[in-house]
Design a protein around this motif. Structure first.
Motif, PDB file in Angstrom:
ATOM      1  N   GLN A  15       0.824  -1.213   0.000  1.00 23.31           N
ATOM      2  CA  GLN A  15       0.000   0.000   0.000  1.00 23.31           C
ATOM      3  C   GLN A  15       0.857   1.262   0.000  1.00 23.31           C
ATOM      4  OE1 GLN A  15      -2.503  -0.718   3.374  1.00 23.31           O
ATOM      5  NE2 GLN A  15      -3.816  -2.129   2.258  1.00 23.31           N
ATOM      6  N   ALA A  16       2.016   1.211   0.631  1.00 24.99           N
ATOM      7  CA  ALA A  16       2.901   2.376   0.645  1.00 24.99           C
ATOM      8  C   ALA A  16       3.377   2.722  -0.763  1.00 24.99           C
ATOM      9  CB  ALA A  16       4.091   2.119   1.567  1.00 24.99           C
ATOM     10  N   LEU A  17       3.416   1.728  -1.633  1.00 26.06           N
ATOM     11  CA  LEU A  17       3.842   1.965  -3.007  1.00 26.06           C
ATOM     12  C   LEU A  17       2.759   2.632  -3.859  1.00 26.06           C
ATOM     13  CD1 LEU A  17       5.631  -1.433  -3.691  1.00 26.06           C
ATOM     14  CD2 LEU A  17       6.709   0.761  -3.167  1.00 26.06           C
ATOM     15  N   ASP A  18       1.520   2.618  -3.395  1.00 22.69           N
ATOM     16  CA  ASP A  18       0.413   3.146  -4.187  1.00 22.69           C
ATOM     17  C   ASP A  18       0.636   4.584  -4.635  1.00 22.69           C
ATOM     18  OD1 ASP A  18      -0.887   0.739  -4.068  1.00 22.69           O
ATOM     19  OD2 ASP A  18      -2.365   1.373  -2.577  1.00 22.69           O
ATOM     20  N   ARG A  19       1.298   5.372  -3.816  1.00 29.80           N
ATOM     21  CA  ARG A  19       1.511   6.774  -4.193  1.00 29.80           C
ATOM     22  C   ARG A  19       2.436   6.913  -5.407  1.00 29.80           C
ATOM     23  NH1 ARG A  19       5.398   8.818   0.727  1.00 29.80           N
ATOM     24  NH2 ARG A  19       6.726   7.000   0.625  1.00 29.80           N
ATOM     25  N   LEU A  20       3.163   5.848  -5.740  1.00 32.14           N
ATOM     26  CA  LEU A  20       4.038   5.884  -6.912  1.00 32.14           C
ATOM     27  C   LEU A  20       3.309   5.532  -8.206  1.00 32.14           C
ATOM     28  CD1 LEU A  20       7.176   4.063  -5.462  1.00 32.14           C
ATOM     29  CD2 LEU A  20       6.791   6.527  -5.685  1.00 32.14           C
ATOM     30  N   GLU A  21       2.127   4.960  -8.089  1.00 32.94           N
ATOM     31  CA  GLU A  21       1.419   4.464  -9.278  1.00 32.94           C
ATOM     32  C   GLU A  21       1.230   5.522 -10.365  1.00 32.94           C
ATOM     33  OE1 GLU A  21      -2.349   1.640 -10.444  1.00 32.94           O
ATOM     34  OE2 GLU A  21      -2.361   2.629  -8.493  1.00 32.94           O
ATOM     35  N   PRO A  22       0.849   6.753 -10.045  1.00 29.78           N
ATOM     36  CA  PRO A  22       0.650   7.734 -11.120  1.00 29.78           C
ATOM     37  C   PRO A  22       1.925   8.082 -11.899  1.00 29.78           C
ATOM     38  CG  PRO A  22      -0.374   8.490  -9.087  1.00 29.78           C
ATOM     39  CD  PRO A  22       0.445   7.289  -8.750  1.00 29.78           C
ATOM     40  N   SER A  23       3.080   7.877 -11.287  1.00 28.13           N
ATOM     41  CA  SER A  23       4.325   8.276 -11.955  1.00 28.13           C
ATOM     42  C   SER A  23       5.020   7.122 -12.685  1.00 28.13           C
ATOM     43  CB  SER A  23       5.291   8.890 -10.935  1.00 28.13           C
ATOM     44  OG  SER A  23       5.651   7.924  -9.963  1.00 28.13           O
ATOM     45  N   LEU A  24       4.426   5.928 -12.661  1.00 28.89           N
ATOM     46  CA  LEU A  24       5.044   4.761 -13.295  1.00 28.89           C
ATOM     47  C   LEU A  24       4.105   4.143 -14.316  1.00 28.89           C
ATOM     48  CD1 LEU A  24       6.523   3.025 -10.118  1.00 28.89           C
ATOM     49  CD2 LEU A  24       7.760   4.364 -11.825  1.00 28.89           C
ATOM     50  N   GLU A  25       4.702   3.529 -15.318  1.00 29.77           N
ATOM     51  CA  GLU A  25       3.924   2.755 -16.266  1.00 29.77           C
ATOM     52  C   GLU A  25       3.257   1.616 -15.498  1.00 29.77           C
ATOM     53  OE1 GLU A  25       7.259   3.152 -16.371  1.00 29.77           O
ATOM     54  OE2 GLU A  25       7.511   4.651 -17.940  1.00 29.77           O
ATOM     55  N   GLN A  26       2.057   1.206 -15.917  1.00 28.99           N
ATOM     56  CA  GLN A  26       1.302   0.213 -15.152  1.00 28.99           C
ATOM     57  C   GLN A  26       2.075  -1.095 -14.981  1.00 28.99           C
ATOM     58  OE1 GLN A  26      -1.716   0.877 -13.561  1.00 28.99           O
ATOM     59  NE2 GLN A  26      -1.141  -1.004 -12.506  1.00 28.99           N
ATOM     60  N   ARG A  27       2.688  -1.581 -16.045  1.00 29.43           N
ATOM     61  CA  ARG A  27       3.433  -2.843 -15.943  1.00 29.43           C
ATOM     62  C   ARG A  27       4.586  -2.719 -14.954  1.00 29.43           C
ATOM     63  NH1 ARG A  27       6.889  -5.797 -20.622  1.00 29.43           N
ATOM     64  NH2 ARG A  27       7.655  -7.470 -19.324  1.00 29.43           N
ATOM     65  N   PRO A  63      14.717   8.656 -13.515  1.00 28.81           N
ATOM     66  CA  PRO A  63      14.229   8.725 -14.898  1.00 28.81           C
ATOM     67  C   PRO A  63      14.410   7.442 -15.700  1.00 28.81           C
ATOM     68  CG  PRO A  63      15.439  10.712 -14.355  1.00 28.81           C
ATOM     69  CD  PRO A  63      15.628   9.760 -13.202  1.00 28.81           C
ATOM     70  N   ASP A  64      15.489   6.700 -15.454  1.00 30.58           N
ATOM     71  CA  ASP A  64      15.762   5.522 -16.268  1.00 30.58           C
ATOM     72  C   ASP A  64      15.630   4.188 -15.538  1.00 30.58           C
ATOM     73  OD1 ASP A  64      17.944   6.162 -14.689  1.00 30.58           O
ATOM     74  OD2 ASP A  64      19.420   5.491 -16.147  1.00 30.58           O
ATOM     75  N   VAL A  65      15.436   4.215 -14.208  1.00 35.54           N
ATOM     76  CA  VAL A  65      15.405   2.964 -13.445  1.00 35.54           C
ATOM     77  C   VAL A  65      14.601   3.156 -12.155  1.00 35.54           C
ATOM     78  CG1 VAL A  65      17.533   3.393 -12.126  1.00 35.54           C
ATOM     79  CG2 VAL A  65      16.876   1.048 -12.667  1.00 35.54           C
ATOM     80  N   VAL A  66      14.014   2.062 -11.698  1.00 35.15           N
ATOM     81  CA  VAL A  66      13.399   2.021 -10.370  1.00 35.15           C
ATOM     82  C   VAL A  66      14.234   1.053  -9.551  1.00 35.15           C
ATOM     83  CG1 VAL A  66      11.363   1.392  -9.030  1.00 35.15           C
ATOM     84  CG2 VAL A  66      11.098   2.553 -11.218  1.00 35.15           C
ATOM     85  N   ARG A  67      14.690   1.517  -8.390  1.00 35.73           N
ATOM     86  CA  ARG A  67      15.502   0.688  -7.489  1.00 35.73           C
ATOM     87  C   ARG A  67      14.716   0.435  -6.215  1.00 35.73           C
ATOM     88  NH1 ARG A  67      20.382   4.621  -8.235  1.00 35.73           N
ATOM     89  NH2 ARG A  67      21.236   3.769 -10.153  1.00 35.73           N
ATOM     90  N   ALA A  68      14.807  -0.784  -5.720  1.00 36.41           N
ATOM     91  CA  ALA A  68      14.171  -1.124  -4.448  1.00 36.41           C
ATOM     92  C   ALA A  68      15.152  -1.936  -3.617  1.00 36.41           C
ATOM     93  CB  ALA A  68      12.889  -1.913  -4.682  1.00 36.41           C
ATOM     94  N   ARG A  69      15.058  -1.750  -2.315  1.00 30.28           N
ATOM     95  CA  ARG A  69      15.914  -2.480  -1.382  1.00 30.28           C
ATOM     96  C   ARG A  69      15.070  -2.826  -0.163  1.00 30.28           C
ATOM     97  NH1 ARG A  69      21.409  -2.738  -0.239  1.00 30.28           N
ATOM     98  NH2 ARG A  69      21.787  -1.338  -1.982  1.00 30.28           N
ATOM     99  N   SER A 121      20.558  -7.162   3.017  1.00 32.23           N
ATOM    100  CA  SER A 121      19.698  -6.399   2.117  1.00 32.23           C
ATOM    101  C   SER A 121      19.599  -7.147   0.798  1.00 32.23           C
ATOM    102  CB  SER A 121      20.283  -5.012   1.824  1.00 32.23           C
ATOM    103  OG  SER A 121      20.221  -4.192   2.948  1.00 32.23           O
ATOM    104  N   VAL A 122      18.414  -7.169   0.252  1.00 32.13           N
ATOM    105  CA  VAL A 122      18.203  -7.665  -1.102  1.00 32.13           C
ATOM    106  C   VAL A 122      17.689  -6.476  -1.902  1.00 32.13           C
ATOM    107  CG1 VAL A 122      17.004  -9.310  -2.589  1.00 32.13           C
ATOM    108  CG2 VAL A 122      17.647  -9.973  -0.258  1.00 32.13           C
ATOM    109  N   TRP A 123      18.312  -6.235  -3.051  1.00 33.18           N
ATOM    110  CA  TRP A 123      17.942  -5.089  -3.868  1.00 33.18           C
ATOM    111  C   TRP A 123      17.675  -5.555  -5.288  1.00 33.18           C
ATOM    112  CZ3 TRP A 123      20.864  -4.296  -8.166  1.00 33.18           C
ATOM    113  CH2 TRP A 123      22.133  -4.899  -8.184  1.00 33.18           C
ATOM    114  N   PHE A 124      16.932  -4.738  -6.016  1.00 35.34           N
ATOM    115  CA  PHE A 124      16.734  -5.001  -7.431  1.00 35.34           C
ATOM    116  C   PHE A 124      16.524  -3.679  -8.157  1.00 35.34           C
ATOM    117  CE2 PHE A 124      12.413  -5.225  -5.719  1.00 35.34           C
ATOM    118  CZ  PHE A 124      11.696  -4.439  -6.621  1.00 35.34           C
TER     119      PHE A 124
END
Length: 131
Positions: A15-27, A63-69, A121-124
């Motif tokens: 749910q915390a990620l929901d605020r990012l939805e408008p700024s990202l492509e749906q896939r 702009p070119d990547v989404v990083r998560a950790r 930490s696991v990151w992608f």
């Protein structure tokens, strides 16, 4: 974001990620939610932390990547060798666990595991052009 090491952390993190939805492509947004959910689930299930510890979730949208950790204070682990990843996948679609890192490997463009003095930490990363 800090999450309690309990099963409720998974939907809270999603749910915390929901605020990012408008700024990202749906896939890309769907892939991000899936992979973060898998990593938080791994921390909840395998880190064996006490109740006063935290799972840390960090997401950067560039702009070119989404990083998560996702980090926890568990004892850590090493990435399974490629031969085990193949065996895990071939064990069948009815397998109920063990899919988290396999999904990260299949969906993310890059990923890794970093041992830290007080946990792991696991990151992608997912390239925005690949989504």
């Amino acid at each position: 974001m800090q999450l309690h090491p309990e099963p409720a952390a998974v939907p809270v993190g999603r749910q915390a990620l929901d605020r990012l939805e408008p700024s990202l492509e749906q896939r890309l947004f769907d892939e991000l939610r899936l992979l973060v959910s898998e990593l938080v689930t791994n921390s909840v299930r395998h880190a064996r932390m006490n109740e006063d510890a935290w799972i840390e979730m960090e997401v950067d949208v560039l702009p070119d990547v989404v990083r998560a950790r996702v980090s926890d204070r568990g004892k850590g682990f090493a990435a399974p060798p490629p031969s085990e990843r193949v065996l895990r996948r071939r064990s069948g679609p009815l397998q109920t666990s063990g899919w988290g890192l396999y999904l990260v490997e299949q969906v993310a463009n890059r990923w890794g595991i970093e041992s830290e003095p007080d946990g792991v930490s696991v990151w992608f990363e997912i390239d925005r052009s690949a989504a």
